[in-house]
Each structure stands twice: as C-alpha cells, then as structure tokens.
Scaffold this active site. Structure first.
Site, PDB file in Angstrom:
ATOM      1  CG  MET A  17      -3.059  10.490  -2.407  1.00 14.68           C
ATOM      2  SD  MET A  17      -3.158  10.379  -0.563  1.00 14.68           S
ATOM      3  CE  MET A  17      -1.794  10.617  -0.170  1.00 14.68           C
ATOM      4  CG  LEU A  72       0.148  15.826  -9.692  1.00 13.10           C
ATOM      5  CD1 LEU A  72      -0.452  15.763 -11.398  1.00 13.10           C
ATOM      6  CD2 LEU A  72       0.009  14.348  -9.325  1.00 13.10           C
ATOM      7  CG  HIS A  83       2.846  12.021  -8.900  1.00 15.56           C
ATOM      8  ND1 HIS A  83       3.265  13.116  -8.230  1.00 15.56           N
ATOM      9  CD2 HIS A  83       2.001  11.224  -8.155  1.00 15.56           C
ATOM     10  CE1 HIS A  83       2.799  12.831  -6.886  1.00 15.56           C
ATOM     11  NE2 HIS A  83       2.350  11.614  -6.942  1.00 15.56           N
ATOM     12  CE  LYS A  88       8.688   7.685  -2.051  1.00 17.28           C
ATOM     13  NZ  LYS A  88       7.545   7.556  -1.331  1.00 17.28           N
ATOM     14  CD  GLN A 119      -0.256   2.898  -2.904  1.00 16.06           C
ATOM     15  OE1 GLN A 119      -0.515   3.518  -2.170  1.00 16.06           O
ATOM     16  NE2 GLN A 119       0.285   3.421  -4.214  1.00 16.06           N
TER      17      GLN A 119
END
Ligand code: AMP
Length: 286
Positions: A30, A33, A37, A149, A153
């Site tokens: 999303m 960064l 990421h 993290k 998900q």
C-alpha cells in the site's frame, strides 16, 4: 523503471515476458515503503528475473472509522525506493480501475479470517482477499512475497492461492524491526515521539511469552499472562488481544505441544499496532 497504471497494460507486459520464459516476482504493497517492504523487494529481486511492485491503498480493506483518507501516500519517495532496488514495474492502479461501476465479486476465506484481526476489523480480510486475487489476475506473477509482520494475512493468502488454484508461489519473509524491536509499519508515522518510545512494549510482551515457552512452559494461560504482565507496565497502552495459536489454523491452543505463533494487537493512543512471533517448543531430553 516503468510506471503502469492500467490493469490491461500490466497484464500485457507480464504476458509478453511469460511467453519468453521470464520468471515474474511480485510484491503487493500500500506504499509508504519502509525497510520491511524493501527486504521483500530485495528478496524478490534475487529470486526472480523480472519484478513488479504494486502500490495501491485498497479502500475495501479499511473500516468506516479507519485511516483510509489519512493513510500516507508519499508516491515520489516510494518510486525512488523501487528504482533503487531495481524494480522493473511500479504498478499503480486507481480505485476506479480496480473497482469500476458494476463490480460485485468478493473473495472470503472464512475460517482463517474469523478471529484476531478479522474480529477487530470485520470487512478487512474480505477486502484483502479480493484485492490480492485481482492483483494476481492483473500481474500474473510466478511468485509473490509477503511479510510475516501481517501473519494472519500471510496465512489467508496461502489458503486463498491453494483453494482457488491461482498458481502463484507464495513466500513469507521475516519481520523487519527498528533497533529497539518495534516492527516497522507504515502506520508508525502516526505515533508521537512519546508513543513511539512506549510502542515497543508489544514486542517485549511477545518476547516474554516466547521466553516462558523456551523454559518449558506449555500452559497457554500462563504464557498469555506473561505477555500481558509486560504490556500492563505501560498503563496508557490497551491490549486488543494476546494469543497463543496454531500457526496453520490460527486457532488458539490451550497447551503448547508444537510450534506456535504468539499474536498481539495493542492500541497506543489512537494507533493500533500488531505484531507476532513464531516460537518453537524446546527439545526435551528423551
Ligand atoms: P502494506 O504496505 O502494509 O500492505 O504491506 C505490504 C507488504 O509488506 C505485506 O506483505 C506486509 O506484510 C509487508 N510488511 C509490512 N511491514 C513489514 C515489516 N516490518 N517486515 C516485513 N514485511 C513487512
């Protein structure tokens, strides 16, 4: 680095490379960064011939009272990081192309999404599952990388890919932390200096849980209370949940007999933070 905004152009680019036998790696994000990421992007760069990073703040995974409008969107900074890391395509679809008028399909993964983040954020995982399915359809990657993290998900995405035969290889990479142990997150920028200092208590709590497991404790209530005691030391931080779970099903366990995941969510002021630790049980002498 190419910046692609249209889904059709994205798919066209990928299909051309796939026909040439090129392996396509994909890191969905999303934006905003950070080093977490970056570690996914670096690993994907090593593992794949071509690399796509998507930047899309997905509205359907935010609740009505969440931070969609104020979510950070530093697009020039994000593109600069992608360039530095040798990303081939920065895919930046718009909300209108992602969810055009008439859009109606939702992907749900009910059992994995039921507890923890799913309970705290009722429509969150349907939003995540749907956008990940769409992004995979648009980008057509061979491999996609996700961060530990967001543990729940990562389990959800693996289940989704298996159930729907999406044919994408999923890799989950370790959590990147600040020096004091706080898990890096795009939402950490919301913390005041004082809150930032106290936020590390979530990680410290999880570590305390891991420590008692390593000393041989198997009773989940005792492990949970070890974590809670540490977090209680910061009276201004409220606990959403602290759980000892099976890392495959995310169901809570009462007794630790094999590898577990310690999951935690807290509120620091108005900021909600999540973190987790995977813990192996100690070897017992036979
Ligand atoms: P987000 O931009 O928050 O949607 O995250 C995009 C990807 O980066 C997800 O797979 C996250 O799990 C991953 N990620 C976020 N923070 C970290 C971190 N601290 N370490 C490793 N991966 C992370």
């Amino acid at each position: 680095m190419k910046i692609i905004r249209s889904p059709a152009a994205m798919t066209g680019w990928s299909e051309r490379l796939r026909r040439e036998g090129v392996t396509i790696g994909f890191v969905p994000t999303m934006g905003a960064l950070h080093e977490g990421h970056r570690s996914l992007i670096r690993e994907a760069r090593l593992q794949c011939d071509a690399l796509v990073v998507s930047i899309f703040v997905n509205p359907t995974q935010f609740g009505p009272r969440e931070d969609l409008t104020k979510y950070p969107r530093p697009i020039s900074h994000d593109r600069a990081i992608c360039r530095q890391e040798g990303v081939d395509v920065c895919f930046e679809p718009t909300v209108e192309t992602m969810y055009p008028t008439g859009f109606q399909t939702t992907v749900t993964v009910p059992a994995v999404a039921r507890r923890w983040e799913g309970e705290a954020r009722p429509h969150h995982f349907a939003g995540v599952a749907t956008v990940v399915t769409k992004l995979f359809g648009m980008v057509r990657p061979h491999r996609a990388l996700f961060g530990q993290k967001d543990f729940q998900q990562s389990v959800l995405v693996q289940q989704l890919v298996k159930d729907l035969n999406l044919g994408v290889d999923i890799a989950v990479r370790p959590t990147v932390r600040e020096q004091d142990g706080l898990a890096m997150s795009s939402r950490n920028v919301y913390l005041s200096q004082d809150e930032r200092g106290r936020a590390v208590v979530l990680y410290k709590g999880l570590q305390a849980g891991a420590k008692v497991i390593r000393t041989g404790e198997t009773d989940a209530r005792i492990i949970q209370s070890a974590m809670a005691q540490v977090i209680l030391q910061e009276s201004t931080i409220t606990t959403d949940y602290l759980a000892v779970c099976d890392p495959r099903t995310l169901e809570p366990v009462s007794s630790v007999t094999s590898r577990v995941v310690l999951l935690g969510a807290v509120r620091v002021g108005s900021v909600r933070l999540i973190d987790n630790l995977l813990v192996n049980t100690p070897r017992r002498a036979s």
